[in-house]
Design a protein around this motif. Structure first.
Motif, PDB file in Angstrom:
ATOM      1  N   ASN A 158       7.385  -6.563   8.680  1.00 54.04           N
ATOM      2  CA  ASN A 158       7.897  -5.538   9.586  1.00 54.04           C
ATOM      3  C   ASN A 158       9.300  -5.057   9.255  1.00 54.04           C
ATOM      4  O   ASN A 158       9.765  -4.077   9.834  1.00 54.04           O
ATOM      5  CB  ASN A 158       7.881  -6.069  11.026  1.00 54.04           C
ATOM      6  CG  ASN A 158       6.468  -6.263  11.556  1.00 54.04           C
ATOM      7  OD1 ASN A 158       5.554  -5.551  11.154  1.00 54.04           O
ATOM      8  ND2 ASN A 158       6.287  -7.231  12.441  1.00 54.04           N
ATOM      9  N   GLY A 159       9.980  -5.735   8.351  1.00 53.37           N
ATOM     10  CA  GLY A 159      11.343  -5.339   8.027  1.00 53.37           C
ATOM     11  C   GLY A 159      11.396  -4.283   6.943  1.00 53.37           C
ATOM     12  O   GLY A 159      10.368  -3.796   6.460  1.00 53.37           O
ATOM     13  N   ALA A 160      12.609  -3.924   6.573  1.00 54.23           N
ATOM     14  CA  ALA A 160      12.806  -2.958   5.500  1.00 54.23           C
ATOM     15  C   ALA A 160      12.491  -3.595   4.157  1.00 54.23           C
ATOM     16  O   ALA A 160      12.562  -4.817   4.003  1.00 54.23           O
ATOM     17  CB  ALA A 160      14.250  -2.463   5.516  1.00 54.23           C
ATOM     18  N   VAL A 161      12.134  -2.771   3.193  1.00 47.61           N
ATOM     19  CA  VAL A 161      11.987  -3.246   1.822  1.00 47.61           C
ATOM     20  C   VAL A 161      13.393  -3.395   1.247  1.00 47.61           C
ATOM     21  O   VAL A 161      14.118  -2.407   1.094  1.00 47.61           O
ATOM     22  CB  VAL A 161      11.148  -2.265   0.973  1.00 47.61           C
ATOM     23  CG1 VAL A 161      11.091  -2.743  -0.473  1.00 47.61           C
ATOM     24  CG2 VAL A 161       9.746  -2.140   1.549  1.00 47.61           C
ATOM     25  N   THR A 162      13.777  -4.634   0.976  1.00 48.86           N
ATOM     26  CA  THR A 162      15.153  -4.909   0.602  1.00 48.86           C
ATOM     27  C   THR A 162      15.236  -6.129  -0.306  1.00 48.86           C
ATOM     28  O   THR A 162      14.410  -7.046  -0.190  1.00 48.86           O
ATOM     29  CB  THR A 162      16.024  -5.150   1.860  1.00 48.86           C
ATOM     30  OG1 THR A 162      17.314  -5.649   1.480  1.00 48.86           O
ATOM     31  CG2 THR A 162      15.378  -6.154   2.799  1.00 48.86           C
ATOM     32  N   THR A 163      16.240  -6.136  -1.168  1.00 48.98           N
ATOM     33  CA  THR A 163      16.450  -7.301  -2.034  1.00 48.98           C
ATOM     34  C   THR A 163      16.851  -8.529  -1.225  1.00 48.98           C
ATOM     35  O   THR A 163      16.746  -9.643  -1.725  1.00 48.98           O
ATOM     36  CB  THR A 163      17.536  -7.008  -3.086  1.00 48.98           C
ATOM     37  OG1 THR A 163      18.767  -6.681  -2.416  1.00 48.98           O
ATOM     38  CG2 THR A 163      17.136  -5.865  -3.996  1.00 48.98           C
ATOM     39  N   HIS A 164      17.292  -8.327   0.018  1.00 48.51           N
ATOM     40  CA  HIS A 164      17.649  -9.471   0.860  1.00 48.51           C
ATOM     41  C   HIS A 164      16.415 -10.289   1.254  1.00 48.51           C
ATOM     42  O   HIS A 164      16.523 -11.459   1.611  1.00 48.51           O
ATOM     43  CB  HIS A 164      18.380  -9.000   2.122  1.00 48.51           C
ATOM     44  CG  HIS A 164      19.686  -8.329   1.856  1.00 48.51           C
ATOM     45  ND1 HIS A 164      20.735  -8.943   1.199  1.00 48.51           N
ATOM     46  CD2 HIS A 164      20.116  -7.066   2.133  1.00 48.51           C
ATOM     47  CE1 HIS A 164      21.750  -8.113   1.095  1.00 48.51           C
ATOM     48  NE2 HIS A 164      21.395  -6.959   1.652  1.00 48.51           N
ATOM     49  N   VAL A 165      15.242  -9.638   1.231  1.00 48.42           N
ATOM     50  CA  VAL A 165      13.962 -10.308   1.508  1.00 48.42           C
ATOM     51  C   VAL A 165      13.037  -9.963   0.351  1.00 48.42           C
ATOM     52  O   VAL A 165      12.283  -8.977   0.413  1.00 48.42           O
ATOM     53  CB  VAL A 165      13.347  -9.859   2.851  1.00 48.42           C
ATOM     54  CG1 VAL A 165      12.058 -10.640   3.131  1.00 48.42           C
ATOM     55  CG2 VAL A 165      14.338 -10.024   3.988  1.00 48.42           C
ATOM     56  N   PRO A 166      13.081 -10.745  -0.734  1.00 49.82           N
ATOM     57  CA  PRO A 166      12.316 -10.376  -1.928  1.00 49.82           C
ATOM     58  C   PRO A 166      10.843 -10.096  -1.656  1.00 49.82           C
ATOM     59  O   PRO A 166      10.267  -9.172  -2.243  1.00 49.82           O
ATOM     60  CB  PRO A 166      12.505 -11.600  -2.834  1.00 49.82           C
ATOM     61  CG  PRO A 166      13.849 -12.142  -2.438  1.00 49.82           C
ATOM     62  CD  PRO A 166      13.925 -11.939  -0.951  1.00 49.82           C
ATOM     63  N   ALA A 167      10.220 -10.860  -0.751  1.00 53.06           N
ATOM     64  CA  ALA A 167       8.797 -10.673  -0.473  1.00 53.06           C
ATOM     65  C   ALA A 167       8.494  -9.331   0.167  1.00 53.06           C
ATOM     66  O   ALA A 167       7.343  -8.886   0.168  1.00 53.06           O
ATOM     67  CB  ALA A 167       8.274 -11.804   0.415  1.00 53.06           C
ATOM     68  N   SER A 168       9.512  -8.654   0.706  1.00 56.67           N
ATOM     69  CA  SER A 168       9.283  -7.339   1.316  1.00 56.67           C
ATOM     70  C   SER A 168       8.791  -6.328   0.285  1.00 56.67           C
ATOM     71  O   SER A 168       8.188  -5.315   0.653  1.00 56.67           O
ATOM     72  CB  SER A 168      10.555  -6.817   1.992  1.00 56.67           C
ATOM     73  OG  SER A 168      11.578  -6.556   1.029  1.00 56.67           O
ATOM     74  N   ALA A 169       9.014  -6.607  -1.003  1.00 59.50           N
ATOM     75  CA  ALA A 169       8.520  -5.723  -2.058  1.00 59.50           C
ATOM     76  C   ALA A 169       7.003  -5.599  -2.022  1.00 59.50           C
ATOM     77  O   ALA A 169       6.440  -4.616  -2.533  1.00 59.50           O
ATOM     78  CB  ALA A 169       8.971  -6.219  -3.429  1.00 59.50           C
ATOM     79  N   LEU A 170       6.331  -6.573  -1.412  1.00 59.01           N
ATOM     80  CA  LEU A 170       4.866  -6.508  -1.313  1.00 59.01           C
ATOM     81  C   LEU A 170       4.413  -5.319  -0.474  1.00 59.01           C
ATOM     82  O   LEU A 170       3.259  -4.890  -0.588  1.00 59.01           O
ATOM     83  CB  LEU A 170       4.322  -7.808  -0.726  1.00 59.01           C
ATOM     84  CG  LEU A 170       4.494  -9.069  -1.587  1.00 59.01           C
ATOM     85  CD1 LEU A 170       4.038 -10.302  -0.824  1.00 59.01           C
ATOM     86  CD2 LEU A 170       3.734  -8.937  -2.904  1.00 59.01           C
ATOM     87  N   GLN A 171       5.294  -4.770   0.355  1.00 61.89           N
ATOM     88  CA  GLN A 171       4.934  -3.575   1.127  1.00 61.89           C
ATOM     89  C   GLN A 171       4.598  -2.400   0.207  1.00 61.89           C
ATOM     90  O   GLN A 171       3.893  -1.476   0.607  1.00 61.89           O
ATOM     91  CB  GLN A 171       6.070  -3.187   2.070  1.00 61.89           C
ATOM     92  CG  GLN A 171       6.337  -4.175   3.187  1.00 61.89           C
ATOM     93  CD  GLN A 171       7.471  -3.726   4.089  1.00 61.89           C
ATOM     94  OE1 GLN A 171       7.675  -2.534   4.302  1.00 61.89           O
ATOM     95  NE2 GLN A 171       8.222  -4.679   4.616  1.00 61.89           N
ATOM     96  N   ASN A 172       5.113  -2.460  -1.023  1.00 63.80           N
ATOM     97  CA  ASN A 172       4.885  -1.372  -1.971  1.00 63.80           C
ATOM     98  C   ASN A 172       3.626  -1.575  -2.812  1.00 63.80           C
ATOM     99  O   ASN A 172       3.332  -0.732  -3.671  1.00 63.80           O
ATOM    100  CB  ASN A 172       6.095  -1.227  -2.899  1.00 63.80           C
ATOM    101  CG  ASN A 172       7.341  -0.772  -2.163  1.00 63.80           C
ATOM    102  OD1 ASN A 172       7.253  -0.057  -1.174  1.00 63.80           O
ATOM    103  ND2 ASN A 172       8.492  -1.203  -2.640  1.00 63.80           N
ATOM    104  N   HIS A 173       2.910  -2.682  -2.585  1.00 61.90           N
ATOM    105  CA  HIS A 173       1.699  -2.951  -3.350  1.00 61.90           C
ATOM    106  C   HIS A 173       0.483  -2.476  -2.574  1.00 61.90           C
ATOM    107  O   HIS A 173       0.446  -2.543  -1.343  1.00 61.90           O
ATOM    108  CB  HIS A 173       1.587  -4.450  -3.659  1.00 61.90           C
ATOM    109  CG  HIS A 173       0.586  -4.788  -4.720  1.00 61.90           C
ATOM    110  ND1 HIS A 173      -0.763  -4.860  -4.470  1.00 61.90           N
ATOM    111  CD2 HIS A 173       0.739  -5.059  -6.035  1.00 61.90           C
ATOM    112  CE1 HIS A 173      -1.394  -5.169  -5.593  1.00 61.90           C
ATOM    113  NE2 HIS A 173      -0.497  -5.294  -6.558  1.00 61.90           N
TER     114      HIS A 173
END
Length: 233
Positions: free
Chosen positions: A203-218
């Protein structure tokens, strides 16, 4: 992003195994594999299955820098005991933690990934949102690299060592860019200590602070969580 809620890690392992089994039936030949306690129930399902993996390739996410495959704390040893000794694969790749030139090993590992495109990538998530050993601040498009482990990761992993001073402080890890080349992502998380990371990842922003957030782009991500890990969604 598909979210599957399960009662516990045992049920989660069965769900992840069903995804792998279905993938193999539909032509998957390369698995990206993870270490740590999270995927252990999956590997139990794989060991006890009647699937023949001898024609398949596996590529692991990471390895501690400085540990060879014969070291009992190495991820190569973990994979051998958890899976490969019981279920041989055609080829199994784990970064060489004893490489004389770690940077060259990183380049070589990305060449392996490109030569064997991963069909299904298994992932866990750290309490700080890391995937692989990509700690907060890691580039979201990075390749395999030598990484520094954070204090929280070292603290989490000290249970596998006699004392915290024995935990390596560096690792060779597939980068987030390398991971995202996989066709399908399957991330598992269990326990209340993963709830903040799961919430931020989904639910958070795609950010380097939360590496796993990059999965939102998959385009194809399955998240398997128990109620505790999903308690903040």
């Amino acid at each position: 992003m598909e979210i599957i809620r399960v009662k516990n890690a045992e049920e989660g392992g069965k769900k992840a195994f069903e995804i792998i089994q279905s993938g193999i039936e539909n032509g998957a030949t390369v698995l990206g594999l993870a270490t740590g306690s999270t995927p252990e129930t999956l590997y139990k399902e794989m060991r006890e299955s009647d699937i023949d993996f001898s024609g398949m390739v596996s590529i692991n996410l990471d390895e501690y820098l400085g540990l060879g495959g014969n070291d009992a704390q190495s991820y190569r040893h973990f994979m051998n005991t958890q899976l490969f000794d019981t279920k041989p694969f055609k080829e199994t790749f784990v970064p060489n933690g004893k490489a004389e030139n770690p940077e060259a090993e990183c380049k070589h590992y990305d060449e392996i990934i490109d030569a064997h495109p991963i069909d299904i990538q298994i992932l866990g998530i750290g309490t700080n949102g890391h995937i692989g050993f990509n700690e907060p601040g890691a580039p979201l498009d990075g390749g395999t690299a030598v990484v520094d482990l954070t204090e929280s990761t070292i603290e989490s992993n000290k249970r596998y060592f006699d004392k915290v001073e024995d935990v390596p402080t560096k690792a060779i890890s597939m980068g987030i860019g390398s991971i995202l080349k996989g066709k399908k992502m399957v991330l598992m998380a269990y326990g209340e200590n993963k709830a903040d990371a799961i919430q931020a990842m989904i639910n958070g922003a795609v950010t380097t602070h939360v590496p796993a957030s990059a999965l939102q782009n998959h385009s194809d991500v399955v998240v398997i969580i128990d109620d505790a890990a999903g308690s903040k969604l």
